[in-house]
Design an enzyme around this catalytic site. Sequence first.
Site, mmCIF file in Angstrom:
data_model
loop_
_atom_site.group_PDB
_atom_site.id
_atom_site.type_symbol
_atom_site.label_atom_id
_atom_site.label_comp_id
_atom_site.label_asym_id
_atom_site.label_seq_id
_atom_site.Cartn_x
_atom_site.Cartn_y
_atom_site.Cartn_z
ATOM 1 N N SER A 17 37.151 -13.803 -17.074
ATOM 2 C CA SER A 17 36.492 -12.901 -16.599
ATOM 3 C C SER A 17 36.562 -12.277 -15.283
ATOM 4 C CB SER A 17 35.002 -13.955 -16.089
ATOM 5 O OG SER A 17 33.801 -12.536 -16.380
ATOM 6 N N ARG A 18 36.110 -10.738 -15.908
ATOM 7 C CA ARG A 18 36.658 -10.153 -14.402
ATOM 8 C C ARG A 18 35.381 -9.319 -13.743
ATOM 9 N NH1 ARG A 18 42.717 -10.275 -14.009
ATOM 10 N NH2 ARG A 18 42.612 -11.317 -16.786
ATOM 11 N N LYS A 68 25.878 -16.598 -25.366
ATOM 12 C CA LYS A 68 25.014 -15.211 -25.025
ATOM 13 C C LYS A 68 23.230 -15.908 -26.464
ATOM 14 C CE LYS A 68 28.560 -12.030 -24.486
ATOM 15 N NZ LYS A 68 28.318 -10.393 -24.788
ATOM 16 N N ASN A 89 23.166 -11.261 -22.134
ATOM 17 C CA ASN A 89 24.461 -11.494 -21.613
ATOM 18 C C ASN A 89 23.684 -11.470 -19.830
ATOM 19 O OD1 ASN A 89 23.627 -8.318 -20.931
ATOM 20 N ND2 ASN A 89 26.146 -7.697 -21.065
ATOM 21 N N GLY A 133 31.210 -8.165 -35.345
ATOM 22 C CA GLY A 133 30.985 -9.575 -34.745
ATOM 23 C C GLY A 133 29.881 -9.101 -33.730
ATOM 24 N N ALA A 135 29.944 -7.629 -30.677
ATOM 25 C CA ALA A 135 31.027 -6.410 -30.259
ATOM 26 C C ALA A 135 30.172 -5.043 -31.051
ATOM 27 C CB ALA A 135 32.104 -6.067 -29.926
ATOM 28 N N ASN A 155 34.284 -4.115 -42.288
ATOM 29 C CA ASN A 155 35.378 -5.512 -41.300
ATOM 30 C C ASN A 155 35.887 -5.850 -42.748
ATOM 31 O OD1 ASN A 155 35.123 -7.719 -39.544
ATOM 32 N ND2 ASN A 155 33.182 -9.184 -40.235
ATOM 33 N N ARG A 156 36.686 -7.075 -41.701
ATOM 34 C CA ARG A 156 37.650 -7.536 -42.814
ATOM 35 C C ARG A 156 36.754 -8.681 -43.155
ATOM 36 N NH1 ARG A 156 41.048 -12.347 -39.691
ATOM 37 N NH2 ARG A 156 39.070 -12.564 -39.123
ATOM 38 N N TYR A 222 40.550 -3.985 -23.854
ATOM 39 C CA TYR A 222 40.525 -4.062 -22.232
ATOM 40 C C TYR A 222 42.018 -4.848 -22.241
ATOM 41 C CZ TYR A 222 38.442 -7.104 -20.070
ATOM 42 O OH TYR A 222 37.297 -8.581 -19.379
HETATM 43 P P1 ATR Z 1 32.891 -10.452 -30.417
HETATM 44 O O1 ATR Z 1 31.672 -10.481 -30.277
HETATM 45 O O2 ATR Z 1 33.974 -10.070 -29.864
HETATM 46 O O3 ATR Z 1 32.265 -9.321 -31.186
HETATM 47 P P2 ATR Z 1 33.900 -11.550 -33.001
HETATM 48 O O4 ATR Z 1 31.826 -11.817 -33.447
HETATM 49 O O5 ATR Z 1 34.238 -13.441 -33.303
HETATM 50 O O6 ATR Z 1 33.842 -11.316 -31.785
HETATM 51 O O7 ATR Z 1 33.883 -11.143 -33.757
HETATM 52 C C1 ATR Z 1 35.665 -10.327 -33.948
HETATM 53 C C2 ATR Z 1 35.657 -9.165 -35.310
HETATM 54 O O8 ATR Z 1 37.132 -9.365 -35.146
HETATM 55 C C3 ATR Z 1 35.029 -10.027 -36.669
HETATM 56 O O9 ATR Z 1 35.288 -8.405 -37.000
HETATM 57 C C4 ATR Z 1 36.476 -10.051 -36.944
HETATM 58 O O10 ATR Z 1 36.375 -9.767 -38.296
HETATM 59 P P3 ATR Z 1 35.890 -11.146 -39.380
HETATM 60 O O11 ATR Z 1 34.251 -11.259 -39.214
HETATM 61 O O12 ATR Z 1 36.660 -10.553 -40.635
HETATM 62 O O13 ATR Z 1 36.362 -12.186 -39.075
HETATM 63 C C5 ATR Z 1 36.885 -9.309 -36.058
HETATM 64 N N1 ATR Z 1 38.707 -10.178 -36.448
HETATM 65 C C6 ATR Z 1 39.285 -10.863 -35.952
HETATM 66 N N2 ATR Z 1 40.546 -11.318 -36.086
HETATM 67 C C7 ATR Z 1 41.108 -9.685 -36.629
HETATM 68 C C8 ATR Z 1 41.741 -9.456 -38.355
HETATM 69 N N3 ATR Z 1 43.359 -10.572 -37.495
HETATM 70 N N4 ATR Z 1 41.972 -9.010 -38.839
HETATM 71 C C9 ATR Z 1 40.981 -7.748 -39.498
HETATM 72 N N5 ATR Z 1 39.552 -8.373 -38.540
HETATM 73 C C10 ATR Z 1 39.215 -9.430 -37.460
#
Ligand code: ATR
Length: 281
Positions: A17-18, A68, A89, A133, A135, A155-156, A222
């Site tokens: 953490s920064r 969180k 947060n 996710g 963020a 989203n994936r 970042y």
């Molecule tokens: P955060 O709270 O930081 O946003 P998170 O809730 O774990 O972290 O969400 C990570 C995001 O990155 C998700 O949208 C995830 O996609 P999935 O919902 O399909 O898991 C995306 N993500 C992580 N690795 C990925 C990858 N290799 N390709 C595409 N999307 C990815």
Amino acid sequence: MSSIRKAFVTGYPIAHSRSPVIHNYWLRYYDLKGSYERIGVAPEDFTAFIAGLKDNGFVGGNVTMPHKDAAFAAAAVTTERAKQLHAVNTLWFEDGVLHGDNTDILGFTGCIEQTLGRHWYQGVETALVIGAGGAARAVVTGLLGYPGLKVKIINRTTDKADDMTAFDRNRIETASWDNLDAEVAKAGVIVNTTSLGMTGYPPLVLDFSRCSKDTIVADIVYVPLMTPLLSAAQEHSLRIVDGLGMLLHQAVPGFARWFGVTPEVTPELREAVLQDLRERG
Ligand code: ATR
């Protein structure tokens, strides 16, 4: 209470953490009596940690992954923003009662406005948010605050993007990961909220060749500051917003609550954090 105001950041892990660099920079800059420390707390110990805050003399603190949601549950009073995201947060005591806010939304809007000006969204029709996710929820909520802007989420895992349309069904649509490049070509602003591009992860590769020259590309990653995505956007002469600004701006409301001064995000602060990133990776 001691005259030194004590604040913290907790997460698990927390070494990366920064936030201490940011808050300790401001404490020195504004010549305030205060401290801000990093405290690693495992999920099973989080409830006890929160219960002990007052006895340990803390005026409040920041909470990061994976706490969180638990912080949202622990706060007796939460802001509308925190309720919308179901995540907290930033914690502080008010009349002895624990309050919680989510400042990630202000982190995103503060950063993009400082980089591109307050009216940056004028002329922008559609924002493309990649990821769904925690963020992404903050970014989408921030974008919905700009009148007239439509949001497209890709989203994936499509179901997670579909769930987010509940924020505002009139202004949010989703598209499939297979259509990414077609949506990139149409978007006025593109925001990566996934972990792709972070050190140790594969890059997010988008086809910018059909984008208009006004397109804005923002990345919440970042480390590294110049992600492969931002480098590619720059090569196409697009406007870029890097992820460090979001981290700096999300810190402002917490500092103001704990230490009584609304701090400024300056190039010198940015440089102090960059220096720490260079030294500690
Ligand atoms: P955060 O709270 O930081 O946003 P998170 O809730 O774990 O972290 O969400 C990570 C995001 O990155 C998700 O949208 C995830 O996609 P999935 O919902 O399909 O898991 C995306 N993500 C992580 N690795 C990925 C990858 N290799 N390709 C595409 N999307 C990815």
